[in-house]
Write a protein that holds these residues in place. Sequence first.
Motif, PDB file in Angstrom:
ATOM      1  N   THR A 234       0.840  -1.198   0.000  1.00 31.04           N
ATOM      2  CA  THR A 234       0.000   0.000   0.000  1.00 31.04           C
ATOM      3  C   THR A 234       0.870   1.240   0.000  1.00 31.04           C
ATOM      4  O   THR A 234       2.054   1.184   0.388  1.00 31.04           O
ATOM      5  N   ASP A 235       0.294   2.366  -0.409  1.00 33.69           N
ATOM      6  CA  ASP A 235       1.020   3.630  -0.370  1.00 33.69           C
ATOM      7  C   ASP A 235       1.431   3.962   1.060  1.00 33.69           C
ATOM      8  O   ASP A 235       2.535   4.486   1.298  1.00 33.69           O
ATOM      9  N   GLU A 236       0.559   3.659   2.019  1.00 30.35           N
ATOM     10  CA  GLU A 236       0.829   3.982   3.416  1.00 30.35           C
ATOM     11  C   GLU A 236       2.016   3.177   3.956  1.00 30.35           C
ATOM     12  O   GLU A 236       2.885   3.719   4.657  1.00 30.35           O
ATOM     13  N   GLN A 237       2.084   1.895   3.600  1.00 33.90           N
ATOM     14  CA  GLN A 237       3.201   1.061   4.046  1.00 33.90           C
ATOM     15  C   GLN A 237       4.519   1.567   3.446  1.00 33.90           C
ATOM     16  O   GLN A 237       5.544   1.623   4.133  1.00 33.90           O
ATOM     17  N   ALA A 238       4.480   1.920   2.180  1.00 34.39           N
ATOM     18  CA  ALA A 238       5.677   2.418   1.515  1.00 34.39           C
ATOM     19  C   ALA A 238       6.142   3.726   2.131  1.00 34.39           C
ATOM     20  O   ALA A 238       7.346   3.955   2.325  1.00 34.39           O
ATOM     21  N   ASP A 239       5.198   4.600   2.428  1.00 30.09           N
ATOM     22  CA  ASP A 239       5.547   5.877   3.046  1.00 30.09           C
ATOM     23  C   ASP A 239       6.218   5.656   4.401  1.00 30.09           C
ATOM     24  O   ASP A 239       7.202   6.324   4.737  1.00 30.09           O
ATOM     25  N   PHE A 240       5.705   4.704   5.167  1.00 30.16           N
ATOM     26  CA  PHE A 240       6.317   4.375   6.456  1.00 30.16           C
ATOM     27  C   PHE A 240       7.737   3.845   6.264  1.00 30.16           C
ATOM     28  O   PHE A 240       8.684   4.312   6.929  1.00 30.16           O
ATOM     29  N   LEU A 241       7.923   2.922   5.335  1.00 28.98           N
ATOM     30  CA  LEU A 241       9.253   2.358   5.080  1.00 28.98           C
ATOM     31  C   LEU A 241      10.236   3.420   4.601  1.00 28.98           C
ATOM     32  O   LEU A 241      11.436   3.350   4.892  1.00 28.98           O
ATOM     33  N   SER A 242       9.737   4.421   3.870  1.00 31.40           N
ATOM     34  CA  SER A 242      10.610   5.445   3.293  1.00 31.40           C
ATOM     35  C   SER A 242      11.194   6.385   4.337  1.00 31.40           C
ATOM     36  O   SER A 242      12.114   7.154   4.033  1.00 31.40           O
ATOM     37  N   SER A 243      10.685   6.338   5.576  1.00 30.15           N
ATOM     38  CA  SER A 243      11.243   7.202   6.616  1.00 30.15           C
ATOM     39  C   SER A 243      12.720   6.884   6.861  1.00 30.15           C
ATOM     40  O   SER A 243      13.493   7.760   7.249  1.00 30.15           O
ATOM     41  N   SER A 244      13.129   5.646   6.594  1.00 30.66           N
ATOM     42  CA  SER A 244      14.539   5.266   6.781  1.00 30.66           C
ATOM     43  C   SER A 244      15.439   6.008   5.793  1.00 30.66           C
ATOM     44  O   SER A 244      16.479   6.560   6.180  1.00 30.66           O
ATOM     45  N   VAL A 245      15.061   6.020   4.524  1.00 31.70           N
ATOM     46  CA  VAL A 245      15.899   6.690   3.530  1.00 31.70           C
ATOM     47  C   VAL A 245      15.851   8.206   3.719  1.00 31.70           C
ATOM     48  O   VAL A 245      16.848   8.904   3.500  1.00 31.70           O
ATOM     49  N   LYS A 246      14.728   8.729   4.155  1.00 40.75           N
ATOM     50  CA  LYS A 246      14.646  10.177   4.406  1.00 40.75           C
ATOM     51  C   LYS A 246      15.578  10.572   5.547  1.00 40.75           C
ATOM     52  O   LYS A 246      16.260  11.603   5.472  1.00 40.75           O
ATOM     53  N   ARG A 247      15.605   9.755   6.587  1.00 42.85           N
ATOM     54  CA  ARG A 247      16.518  10.053   7.694  1.00 42.85           C
ATOM     55  C   ARG A 247      17.973   9.893   7.250  1.00 42.85           C
ATOM     56  O   ARG A 247      18.857  10.641   7.702  1.00 42.85           O
ATOM     57  N   MET A 248      18.240   8.934   6.362  1.00 40.88           N
ATOM     58  CA  MET A 248      19.589   8.759   5.850  1.00 40.88           C
ATOM     59  C   MET A 248      20.049  10.006   5.097  1.00 40.88           C
ATOM     60  O   MET A 248      21.166  10.492   5.291  1.00 40.88           O
ATOM     61  N   PHE A 249      19.187  10.552   4.251  1.00 37.02           N
ATOM     62  CA  PHE A 249      19.543  11.752   3.499  1.00 37.02           C
ATOM     63  C   PHE A 249      19.630  12.974   4.415  1.00 37.02           C
ATOM     64  O   PHE A 249      20.420  13.880   4.160  1.00 37.02           O
ATOM     65  N   LEU A 250      18.848  12.991   5.470  1.00 38.45           N
ATOM     66  CA  LEU A 250      18.973  14.053   6.464  1.00 38.45           C
ATOM     67  C   LEU A 250      20.369  14.024   7.079  1.00 38.45           C
ATOM     68  O   LEU A 250      20.991  15.075   7.299  1.00 38.45           O
ATOM     69  N   GLY A 251      20.876  12.829   7.312  1.00 42.93           N
ATOM     70  CA  GLY A 251      22.230  12.690   7.832  1.00 42.93           C
ATOM     71  C   GLY A 251      23.281  13.196   6.866  1.00 42.93           C
ATOM     72  O   GLY A 251      24.302  13.773   7.273  1.00 42.93           O
ATOM     73  N   VAL A 252      23.040  13.005   5.557  1.00 40.64           N
ATOM     74  CA  VAL A 252      23.959  13.530   4.546  1.00 40.64           C
ATOM     75  C   VAL A 252      23.992  15.052   4.602  1.00 40.64           C
ATOM     76  O   VAL A 252      25.056  15.683   4.558  1.00 40.64           O
TER      77      VAL A 252
END
Length: 335
Positions: A234-252
Amino acid sequence: MNNNRLQHIPYSVLDLATVIDGSTAADTFKASLQVAQQSEALGYKRYWFAEHHNMAGVASSATSILIGHVAGGTKSIRVGSGGIMLPNHAPLIVAEQFGTLASLYPNRIDLGLGRAPGTDQVTAMAIRGENFNAAHYFPKDVEKLQQLFSADNLNASVRAIPGEGLEIPIWILGSSTDSARLAAAKGLPYAFASHFAPTYFEQAIAIYKDNFKPSATLSAPYVMACVNVVAADTDEQADFLSSSVKRMFLGVITGKREKLKPPFDNINNYWDRMEKEAVEQMLYYSFIGGKESIRQNLTAFVDKYGVNEIMSTSHIYDLDAKLHSNKLLAEIFVG
């Protein structure tokens, strides 16, 4: 009648050998092989590793060794570099390493070349030493590599053994317009890092296509776009999973690089407005959602830019979720 316009587009994987929180590089390498074996079974065309250094969450520093690891554990998928940062290495060493790989795994090895250091400036100095400005010699170093691979190099005083006479496809990688001009002038395929550097993507591929000169290896322009993908049921599940990559790019962006963190509910607790805008800009070419959402958005992307191949990179914390995302993406292309 099948109206899937993605059906004739090759699809591939870029792996940064991302180290997840609580695991080791050894765990990462086992997972990479598992993803590569699944990708081969699902019809992915290539499996590439990117050279990076001095990053706690990225273990692809010894890129050619990882290529050999995955090529040895698979049978048909092409394996290569996305890319080797050529200014970090002598062209002869790269020619010998990839000549060795191509001898071990014939007709399966790709050599993607970039000019960036793949790290911070202090680490780049540690790698390059007195050759710190080697990026300026990138076009000449590409020519040296081509000469070392050429059968015509037989009588030269410096030869790549193995490597000489082998047909190893060379790609130019880029995140700016400079690389586009070089790829066009040399008639080489062009892979753009739109997964983290979207700003010049449209301009760069236009320059590449407009200035392309056919070569002995390529008669027409060939563009591969690398994009971020997080697919789920689902879109909602994907959005939840994407928080990991967003935090990774925040670290960059903040300089606080760390191992890939588990997904979490509210990323707004971690960034301010400017940081959010910066991360979203870097992740502009990301496809996050269920199959139908990604199918629509990816089809629009391919139609708009006329890319010849899609390479996906997926920073997903849970291996099973990553494998499921990989499977869903393949179904989008095949179904």
